[in-house]
Design a protein around this motif. Structure first.
Motif, PDB file in Angstrom:
ATOM      1  N   LEU A 280       0.827  -1.204   0.000  1.00 12.35           N
ATOM      2  CA  LEU A 280       0.000   0.000   0.000  1.00 12.35           C
ATOM      3  C   LEU A 280       0.862   1.256   0.000  1.00 12.35           C
ATOM      4  CD1 LEU A 280      -2.952   1.000   0.139  1.00 12.35           C
ATOM      5  CD2 LEU A 280      -2.685   1.129   2.617  1.00 12.35           C
ATOM      6  N   PHE A 281       1.772   1.375   0.966  1.00 10.41           N
ATOM      7  CA  PHE A 281       2.639   2.544   1.075  1.00 10.41           C
ATOM      8  C   PHE A 281       4.085   2.078   0.919  1.00 10.41           C
ATOM      9  CE2 PHE A 281      -0.832   4.163   4.086  1.00 10.41           C
ATOM     10  CZ  PHE A 281      -1.558   4.671   3.025  1.00 10.41           C
ATOM     11  N   GLU A 282       4.539   2.013  -0.322  1.00  4.96           N
ATOM     12  CA  GLU A 282       5.848   1.434  -0.630  1.00  4.96           C
ATOM     13  C   GLU A 282       6.988   2.185   0.045  1.00  4.96           C
ATOM     14  OE1 GLU A 282       8.516   0.248  -4.580  1.00  4.96           O
ATOM     15  OE2 GLU A 282       6.589   1.268  -4.783  1.00  4.96           O
ATOM     16  N   SER A 283       6.932   3.503   0.041  1.00  8.45           N
ATOM     17  CA  SER A 283       8.040   4.289   0.583  1.00  8.45           C
ATOM     18  C   SER A 283       8.158   4.167   2.100  1.00  8.45           C
ATOM     19  CB  SER A 283       7.872   5.765   0.198  1.00  8.45           C
ATOM     20  OG  SER A 283       6.661   6.276   0.711  1.00  8.45           O
ATOM     21  N   LEU A 284       7.073   3.742   2.770  1.00  3.41           N
ATOM     22  CA  LEU A 284       7.095   3.624   4.227  1.00  3.41           C
ATOM     23  C   LEU A 284       7.328   2.191   4.687  1.00  3.41           C
ATOM     24  CD1 LEU A 284       4.095   5.966   5.135  1.00  3.41           C
ATOM     25  CD2 LEU A 284       6.530   6.512   5.110  1.00  3.41           C
ATOM     26  N   ASP A 285       7.539   1.286   3.752  1.00  3.61           N
ATOM     27  CA  ASP A 285       7.743  -0.117   4.090  1.00  3.61           C
ATOM     28  C   ASP A 285       8.966  -0.276   4.995  1.00  3.61           C
ATOM     29  OD1 ASP A 285       7.433  -2.860   4.077  1.00  3.61           O
ATOM     30  OD2 ASP A 285       8.684  -3.115   2.300  1.00  3.61           O
ATOM     31  N   GLY A 286       8.757  -0.824   6.190  1.00  3.12           N
ATOM     32  CA  GLY A 286       9.853  -1.040   7.130  1.00  3.12           C
ATOM     33  C   GLY A 286      10.051   0.068   8.134  1.00  3.12           C
ATOM     34  N   ILE A 287       9.211   1.085   8.150  1.00  7.75           N
ATOM     35  CA  ILE A 287       9.364   2.205   9.080  1.00  7.75           C
ATOM     36  C   ILE A 287       9.146   1.739  10.519  1.00  7.75           C
ATOM     37  CG2 ILE A 287       6.946   2.929   8.967  1.00  7.75           C
ATOM     38  CD1 ILE A 287       7.958   5.843   9.040  1.00  7.75           C
ATOM     39  N   LYS A 288       9.939   2.306  11.444  1.00  8.17           N
ATOM     40  CA  LYS A 288       9.818   1.992  12.864  1.00  8.17           C
ATOM     41  C   LYS A 288       9.468   3.270  13.624  1.00  8.17           C
ATOM     42  CE  LYS A 288      11.116  -2.269  12.224  1.00  8.17           C
ATOM     43  NZ  LYS A 288      10.122  -3.383  12.322  1.00  8.17           N
ATOM     44  N   VAL A 289       8.423   3.190  14.456  1.00 11.12           N
ATOM     45  CA  VAL A 289       7.973   4.369  15.198  1.00 11.12           C
ATOM     46  C   VAL A 289       7.685   3.969  16.638  1.00 11.12           C
ATOM     47  CG1 VAL A 289       6.981   5.446  13.136  1.00 11.12           C
ATOM     48  CG2 VAL A 289       5.549   3.974  14.568  1.00 11.12           C
ATOM     49  N   GLN A 290       7.497   4.995  17.468  1.00  8.62           N
ATOM     50  CA  GLN A 290       7.082   4.760  18.842  1.00  8.62           C
ATOM     51  C   GLN A 290       5.965   5.740  19.191  1.00  8.62           C
ATOM     52  OE1 GLN A 290      10.550   5.607  21.291  1.00  8.62           O
ATOM     53  NE2 GLN A 290       9.916   7.740  21.578  1.00  8.62           N
ATOM     54  N   GLY A 291       5.293   5.487  20.312  1.00 12.52           N
ATOM     55  CA  GLY A 291       4.211   6.358  20.732  1.00 12.52           C
ATOM     56  C   GLY A 291       2.852   5.828  20.325  1.00 12.52           C
ATOM     57  N   LYS A 292       1.863   6.725  20.402  1.00 12.98           N
ATOM     58  CA  LYS A 292       0.490   6.353  20.086  1.00 12.98           C
ATOM     59  C   LYS A 292      -0.123   7.366  19.116  1.00 12.98           C
ATOM     60  CE  LYS A 292      -0.400   3.843  24.379  1.00 12.98           C
ATOM     61  NZ  LYS A 292      -1.310   3.662  25.526  1.00 12.98           N
ATOM     62  N   LEU A 293      -1.180   6.922  18.431  1.00 11.59           N
ATOM     63  CA  LEU A 293      -1.875   7.780  17.476  1.00 11.59           C
ATOM     64  C   LEU A 293      -3.375   7.631  17.646  1.00 11.59           C
ATOM     65  CD1 LEU A 293       0.191   7.113  14.207  1.00 11.59           C
ATOM     66  CD2 LEU A 293       0.211   9.209  15.571  1.00 11.59           C
ATOM     67  N   LYS A 294      -4.078   8.721  17.372  1.00 10.40           N
ATOM     68  CA  LYS A 294      -5.544   8.725  17.383  1.00 10.40           C
ATOM     69  C   LYS A 294      -6.018   9.494  16.160  1.00 10.40           C
ATOM     70  CE  LYS A 294      -7.689  11.423  20.294  1.00 10.40           C
ATOM     71  NZ  LYS A 294      -8.256  12.000  21.539  1.00 10.40           N
ATOM     72  N   TYR A 295      -7.075   9.000  15.514  1.00 10.64           N
ATOM     73  CA  TYR A 295      -7.540   9.648  14.280  1.00 10.64           C
ATOM     74  C   TYR A 295      -9.050   9.870  14.319  1.00 10.64           C
ATOM     75  CZ  TYR A 295      -8.560  10.611   9.389  1.00 10.64           C
ATOM     76  OH  TYR A 295      -8.988  11.201   8.239  1.00 10.64           O
ATOM     77  N   ASN A 296      -9.454  11.054  13.821  1.00  2.54           N
ATOM     78  CA  ASN A 296     -10.871  11.381  13.699  1.00  2.54           C
ATOM     79  C   ASN A 296     -11.126  12.087  12.375  1.00  2.54           C
ATOM     80  OD1 ASN A 296     -10.340  11.728  16.928  1.00  2.54           O
ATOM     81  ND2 ASN A 296     -12.346  10.838  16.494  1.00  2.54           N
ATOM     82  N   LEU A 297     -12.186  11.660  11.691  1.00  2.00           N
ATOM     83  CA  LEU A 297     -12.624  12.323  10.457  1.00  2.00           C
ATOM     84  C   LEU A 297     -14.120  12.566  10.548  1.00  2.00           C
ATOM     85  CD1 LEU A 297     -11.675  11.759   6.801  1.00  2.00           C
ATOM     86  CD2 LEU A 297     -14.080  11.523   7.411  1.00  2.00           C
ATOM     87  N   ASP A 298     -14.542  13.742  10.108  1.00  2.70           N
ATOM     88  CA  ASP A 298     -15.963  14.090  10.133  1.00  2.70           C
ATOM     89  C   ASP A 298     -16.323  14.767   8.812  1.00  2.70           C
ATOM     90  OD1 ASP A 298     -18.550  14.688  10.754  1.00  2.70           O
ATOM     91  OD2 ASP A 298     -18.107  15.847  12.551  1.00  2.70           O
ATOM     92  N   PHE A 299     -17.258  14.155   8.081  1.00  8.97           N
ATOM     93  CA  PHE A 299     -17.669  14.673   6.777  1.00  8.97           C
ATOM     94  C   PHE A 299     -19.190  14.673   6.703  1.00  8.97           C
ATOM     95  CE2 PHE A 299     -19.132  13.644   2.467  1.00  8.97           C
ATOM     96  CZ  PHE A 299     -18.665  14.743   1.772  1.00  8.97           C
ATOM     97  N   TYR A 300     -19.742  15.797   6.216  1.00  6.97           N
ATOM     98  CA  TYR A 300     -21.204  15.923   6.087  1.00  6.97           C
ATOM     99  C   TYR A 300     -21.509  16.794   4.870  1.00  6.97           C
ATOM    100  CZ  TYR A 300     -26.071  17.070   7.300  1.00  6.97           C
ATOM    101  OH  TYR A 300     -27.443  17.225   7.290  1.00  6.97           O
ATOM    102  N   LEU A 301     -22.312  16.244   3.950  1.00  6.31           N
ATOM    103  CA  LEU A 301     -22.676  16.977   2.740  1.00  6.31           C
ATOM    104  C   LEU A 301     -24.166  16.849   2.483  1.00  6.31           C
ATOM    105  CD1 LEU A 301     -22.080  18.531   0.107  1.00  6.31           C
ATOM    106  CD2 LEU A 301     -21.571  16.333  -0.974  1.00  6.31           C
ATOM    107  N   ASP A 302     -24.867  17.970   2.588  1.00  5.90           N
ATOM    108  CA  ASP A 302     -26.275  18.062   2.201  1.00  5.90           C
ATOM    109  C   ASP A 302     -26.290  18.538   0.751  1.00  5.90           C
ATOM    110  OD1 ASP A 302     -28.933  18.702   1.725  1.00  5.90           O
ATOM    111  OD2 ASP A 302     -29.269  19.524   3.726  1.00  5.90           O
ATOM    112  N   THR A 303     -26.782  17.706  -0.156  1.00  7.92           N
ATOM    113  CA  THR A 303     -26.703  18.033  -1.581  1.00  7.92           C
ATOM    114  C   THR A 303     -27.509  19.269  -1.941  1.00  7.92           C
ATOM    115  OG1 THR A 303     -28.524  16.494  -2.058  1.00  7.92           O
ATOM    116  CG2 THR A 303     -26.276  15.644  -2.231  1.00  7.92           C
ATOM    117  N   ALA A 304     -28.453  19.651  -1.090  1.00  5.33           N
ATOM    118  CA  ALA A 304     -29.211  20.867  -1.357  1.00  5.33           C
ATOM    119  C   ALA A 304     -28.437  22.107  -0.935  1.00  5.33           C
ATOM    120  CB  ALA A 304     -30.559  20.824  -0.634  1.00  5.33           C
TER     121      ALA A 304
END
Length: 720
Positions: free
Chosen positions: A363-387
């Protein structure tokens, strides 16, 4: 404590016995009468069904022989179903169908048994015609005659009931062929050699495409409780889908896929379906998604689907699992009174390395094998009224806790901090290697670039570059609104950071995966301060395309004006900022004497006024250097005659062939449309550009461009 026995008088027992006896006699008598009449009733029902199929669907249904087989089973043989003027849809040599008597008394047809020998279902598609389009015609007819509003929850409940009612308690199928022929370009065959249901246990053997591939659909079925647990797998190999590969150029295979339905019932007025879906070692190869194979070793979703009167929703109680990482999705589609699209993603705080490890292979070729530490949290909010598309809501937040990159993967994301080689591409082909460092005479340090150019370009393309962390949510939000209203992609949401990452770190193939990888790398660089803003801008200025085989501000300033980047005037800086969206159209903007065409004057005033308000330029009522811009003498011989008019928006260049921040522009619109996002009343300013500037075709433009390149090579060869 033992309860006292209640003694019922004998006379009441006698009365009850007489009543039950009378009922039994009536049932036996009614059954006897029905039994003697059942052949006549069957003939009447079959004739009615054949006539209805002919009238409503245009189907020619033929049954050679039919009759009762036991008390509640009907046996038929030599059946054929042929849509009018179409290929034969179904043939069945022999079938026996049994129904449950008790549910039939209440109008519900539930199957007790199905035995089928030698049948075929043949779906044929030729151009826009198929032998199943009678279904669509019927639906269209029903939609024109039915005025009442459809309740989706009731519809889902009824449909699911009908599906489970048709699952028999006992089933035995032998040699049933299902075949799809699609315009003679793709086909697929499934021969069910055996399929049985015995005591709720499903077992089947399916041969695919007359090959050695053998599939199995096995599991447990409990129709009365609306529960099932089935799995698809192949003998000794992966399950492959050759039809998709032939038809859609999409390769998909997997080891197993498992589906569970745990419950389906009304809950608080909505119809709720709970279940799960899991897959092992899924492989996807689709050029528009990724240039490489994407492999998902293990994925599962525990889903709760809600269906209301006018909406369908994947509830936030659902969970998607990828290895050791998880995310809660919320998807909702509302049909009325306006179509509304909602999406929320919530990944609770979890180990960062587990998240990176969960990414599918490839999926992400350039990041293959990356080592990290810590924690992550993700939030996305999307709302579309077509009118109300301009009120679209969008927010995306990746929150780190003690996050740090310990080791880079395949690509060192800090490589641009030192000298490196950049290779620009045009039309998918490498042009030449450019050293980004002092050994290149055209390389220019940021402090040696005129503020007139730096400020003009940032004003036009990414005014908040030094303040944002790689993304501008408001720009993305406006882009969504514009693209939705235009019904096509007309405005991007990229920043200079995103464009820099795309060109320096990623492949030139335009895929969805590359865009996702671009976003993640930008976040890693910006939020972890792997590269300073000043260095990012310096590299960007030195690799940006600014003409035919002209890259970087050093080459551009010498090419157009015969001077160094430090000596650029305000007018020259605004002009070079102007050509960034369409660098190959630069020379078409000059008159034969080297001055600029008049339609660019409003652009100069617009950018100049913004710069003046921000203290980046001296207020100027004339044109902010417009009248002082002169193309160098050596290039004027390649200019078109002044009488030639041309629409510079037709001078096309692929996304991968230019280095332009898409967030502040729109390739298919005029410069003013790009600046104003296509929705502001100020869009009318663009009308100052002459309407007659459209007489040349795109083919003519390409021919002139090739001629210009040829002349340029001759010029360089002669040392001019």
């Amino acid at each position: 404590m033992q309860l006292p026995k209640i003694k019922i008088p004998k006379k009441y027992l006698k009365i009850g016995a007489w009543i039950l006896g009378v009922i039994a006699i009536l049932l036996v008598a009614g059954g006897a009468v029905a039994y003697t009449k059942r052949e006549a009733l069957l003939n009447k029902m079959v004739a009615k069904a054949i006539a209805k199929a002919q009238k409503d669907y245009g189907l020619d249904v033929k049954i050679a022989n039919y009759g009762f087989n036991g008390l509640s089973s009907v046996h038929m043989n030599n059946i054929s179903v042929v849509p009018k003027d179409r290929d034969t849809l179904t043939t069945i040599k022999d079938i026996t169908v049994g129904v449950k008597i008790f549910p039939l008394l209440f109008g519900d047809v539930k199957l007790s048994e199905v035995t089928l020998n030698d049948g075929k279902l043949n779906v044929v598609m030729r151009d826009t015609l198929t032998n199943i389009d009678f279904i669509l015609k019927r639906k269209k007819k029903d939609s024109t005659t039915t005025k009442s509003k459809v309740d989706l929850s009731e519809l889902a409940s009824n449909l699911l009931n009908q599906v489970f009612y048709k699952i028999p308690d006992d089933m035995e199928i032998k040699n049933f062929m299902m075949q799809l022929n699609d315009n003679d370009t793709a086909s697929v065959k499934f021969l069910t050699t055996t399929a049985t249901i015995d005591g709720g246990e499903l077992r089947s053997t399916i041969k695919v495409n007359d090959t050695a591939a053998v599939w199995h659909v096995n599991g447990e079925l409990d129709p009365s409780d609306k529960q099932l647990d089935v799995m698809l797998f192949a003998d000794g190999k992966k399950v492959e889908l050759p039809y998709l590969e032939n038809k859609l150029h999409t390769k998909i295979n997997f080891d197993t896929v498992k589906t569970q339905m745990k419950d389906a019932k009304f809950s608080g007025g909505d119809y709720k379906i709970s279940g799960s879906w899991a897959i092992k070692n899924l492989l996807i190869n689709q050029p528009r998604i990724s240039a490489e194979d994407i492999v998902v070793p293990d994925a599962r979703i525990d889903a709760d689907m809600l269906i209301g009167e006018n909406f369908v929703c994947l509830d936030s109680t659902s969970t998607v699992f990828l290895r050791d990482a998880s995310i809660h999705p919320y998807l909702k589609y509302t049909l009325s009174p306006n179509k509304i699209y909602e999406m929320k993603l919530n990944a609770p705080e979890q180990d960062a390395q587990a998240i990176f490890n969960s990414f599918p292979v490839g999926l992400f070729e350039s990041l293959d094998g990356i080592k990290v530490q810590g924690k992550l949290k993700y939030n996305l909010d999307f709302y579309l009224d077509t009118a109300l598309p301009d009120s679209v809501k969008f927010s995306s937040t990746l929150t780190p806790t003690n996050f740090k990159v310990l080791q880079f993967g395949k690509t060192d994301l800090t490589k641009i901090n030192t000298d490196f080689v950049y290779t620009p591409y045009e039309y998918g082909k490498p042009m030449r290697d450019i050293v980004i460092g002092p050994s290149n005479p055209n390389f220019t340090r940021l402090e040696n670039i005129s503020p007139n150019f730096k400020n003009a370009l940032l004003t036009a393309e990414d005014p908040s570059f030094f303040r944002h962390k790689g993304f501008v949510e408001e720009s993305i939000r406006k882009s969504i609104a514009v693209n939705f209203k235009e019904k096509k992609f007309k405005r991007g949401g990229s920043t200079i950071s995103m464009q820099l990452v795309k060109n320096v770190f990623l492949s030139r193939k335009k895929t969805l995966v590359r865009k996702a990888e671009e976003i993640l790398i930008v976040w890693l660089i910006e939020n972890n301060r792997l590269v300073s803003k000043s260095r990012m801008l310096e590299v960007y200025f030195n690799i940006i395309e600014m003409g035919n085989n002209v890259y970087g501000i050093g080459e551009a300033s010498r090419h157009y004006f015969g001077k160094t980047p430090a000596d650029l005037t305000l007018g020259e800086g605004i002009f070079l900022a102007n050509i960034v969206p369409k660098p190959k159209a630069a020379l078409y903007k000059f008159m034969s004497n080297g001055s600029l065409k008049s339609y660019l004057l409003p652009y100069f005033r617009y950018i100049g006024n913004i710069m003046a308000r921000r203290g980046l330029a001296t207020p100027d009522s004339t044109g902010y250097g417009f009248y002082d811009v002169r193309l160098r003498e050596g290039l004027r011989q390649y200019l078109l005659p002044d009488s030639t008019t041309i629409d510079t928006n037709t001078v096309e260049i692929g996304e991968d062939d230019m280095m332009t921040p898409e967030g502040m522009q729109d390739k298919s619109k005029s410069l003013f449309d790009r600046l104003f996002g296509g929705s502001s009343k100020k869009d009318t300013v663009a009308k100052v550009q002459p309407a007659t500037d459209t007489t040349k075709t795109r083919k003519q433009v390409r021919q002139e461009r090739r001629e210009e390149r040829r002349r340029k090579k001759e010029e360089e060869k002669n040392g001019n």
